[in-house]
Design an enzyme around this catalytic site. Structure first.
Site, PDB file in Angstrom:
ATOM      1  N   LYS A  53      31.204  31.332  38.527  1.00  0.00           N
ATOM      2  CA  LYS A  53      32.030  30.494  39.398  1.00  0.00           C
ATOM      3  C   LYS A  53      31.218  29.970  40.581  1.00  0.00           C
ATOM      4  CE  LYS A  53      36.186  32.807  37.856  1.00  0.00           C
ATOM      5  NZ  LYS A  53      37.194  33.858  38.048  1.00  0.00           N
ATOM      6  N   GLN A  97      39.054  37.930  42.654  1.00  0.00           N
ATOM      7  CA  GLN A  97      38.748  38.288  41.272  1.00  0.00           C
ATOM      8  C   GLN A  97      39.511  39.559  40.884  1.00  0.00           C
ATOM      9  OE1 GLN A  97      36.744  36.391  39.135  1.00  0.00           O
ATOM     10  NE2 GLN A  97      37.526  37.786  37.586  1.00  0.00           N
ATOM     11  N   ASP A 120      43.811  29.798  42.054  1.00  0.00           N
ATOM     12  CA  ASP A 120      44.163  30.414  40.768  1.00  0.00           C
ATOM     13  C   ASP A 120      45.593  30.039  40.349  1.00  0.00           C
ATOM     14  OD1 ASP A 120      42.268  31.774  39.328  1.00  0.00           O
ATOM     15  OD2 ASP A 120      42.394  33.609  40.525  1.00  0.00           O
TER      16      ASP A 120
END
Ligand code: NDP
Length: 309
Positions: A53, A97, A120
């Site tokens: 990422k 995460q 997200d």
């Protein structure tokens, strides 16, 4: 008949190029979209994802930073970090995460992220925006599924779509996106009766189950589009043969690495589907590309810049 292969790697690179162009344009008005990734502890799989990422952010010209609290971090410490990232104007996207260590209240941490920076798309506010068709941030993998359909010219409106899996991160948002684009949507799960029969109704079949090769030929209507979200690692030779017997190229990589990836869809389905996403190289590459797209979108939405559709 052999299905048309929907090349996710190619589509993802198109999207990254578009994101890079948008980032360049924003730079003209002095804005550099910024992504903060929070990685708690040392989960090896998470470390690989986070590295991907951060690298991808740099490639498309976004600012990115990584925060790595120790494995022993408390809920309060993470809430303080999130509060700080929420406050900082140069940070447009915050990604925590998962999974978080067991002592941390994950739901409390995720809900603390400012919905405007929730790249997200997991915050209940963004879930609500999606289900009421308001502008917001959409989860990356489901958004990637829709990009594959759109950029491959596969019509959605009026089609029968069946989604197998109802998780908050894949199944449910995919179903909502398909519904918002006027498909007739059926959502299946582990309690669904006669799953193969329900799946055979589908013009578009999305598998997000987490079971290697579960969707076989008898689940698929000839000519249907099959989107395979599953990523399952297989290390066992018998399992390998069940999926890839006679596939020399796969065998070479399996023997060299001791493992290979298979989706939730059995490779035999390529013989009956009209179009299919491969694993690897299908939905997977879209996830990071859509994270980049979401970070730029967040930067635009936060500053009231019109977001292209
Ligand atoms: P979850 O485990 O959260 O959800 C799985 C879903 O599948 C559940 O709704 C479950 O039903 C359903 N299911 C399980 N077994 C069966 C069965 N035998 N028959 C019918 N339905 C069943 O998984 P995720 O949604 O997080 O992930 C799904 C897959 O997608 C995984 O392989 C994962 O690795 C992959 N993935 C890929 C990503 C990518 O970037 N390409 C990103 C995220 C995930 P129930 O609700 O009844 O338990």
């Amino acid at each position: 008949m052999s299905a048309r292969i929907l090349d996710g790697t190619k589509i993802a690179s198109e999207i990254r190029a578009e994101v890079a162009a948008q980032a360049k344009e924003l730079a003209l008005s002095g804005v550099r979209p910024g992504l903060a990734v929070v990685l708690v502890g040392h989960n090896p799989a998470s470390e690989v994802y986070v590295r991907g990422k951060v690298k991808s952010s740099q490639e498309v010209g976004l600012y990115s930073e990584q925060h790595t609290p120790p494995e022993s971090a408390t809920t309060e410490e993470l809430l303080a970090l999130i509060a700080d990232l929420n406050r900082r104007d140069e940070i447009d996207g915050i990604l925590v995460q998962l999974p978080l260590p067991p002592q941390v209240d994950s739901k409390k941490v995720l809900v603390a992220v400012d919905p405007a920076k929730d790249v997200d798309g997991f915050h209940p506010m963004n879930v609500g925006y999606l289900s009421t068709q308001r502008p917001g941030l959409v989860p990356c993998t489901p958004a990637g599924v829709m990009e594959i359909l759109k950029r491959s010219g596969i019509p959605v409106a009026g089609q029968e779509a069946v989604v197998v899996g109802r998780s908050d991160i894949v199944g449910k948002p995919v179903a909502m996106l398909l519904l918002n684009q006027n498909a007739t949507v059926t959502v299946c799960h582990s309690k669904t009766r006669d799953l193969p029969e329900v799946c055979r109704r589908a013009d578009i079949l999305v598998a997000a189950i987490g079971r290697a090769g579960m969707v076989t030929r008898d689940y698929v209507k000839p000519g249907a589009t099959v989107i395979d979200v599953g990523i399952n690692k297989i290390t066992d030779r018998t399992e390998f043969d069940r999926f890839f017997a006679g596939n020399k190229k796969r065998e070479e990589t399996f023997l060299a690495k001791g493992s290979t990836l298979v989706g939730d869809v059995h490779p035999e389905v390529a013989g009956i589907a009209g179009a299919i996403t491969p694993v690897p190289g299908g939905v997977g590459p879209l996830t990071i590309a859509m994270l980049m797209a979401n970070t730029v979108k967040a930067a635009m939405l936060r500053r009231g810049v019109l977001v292209p559709q």
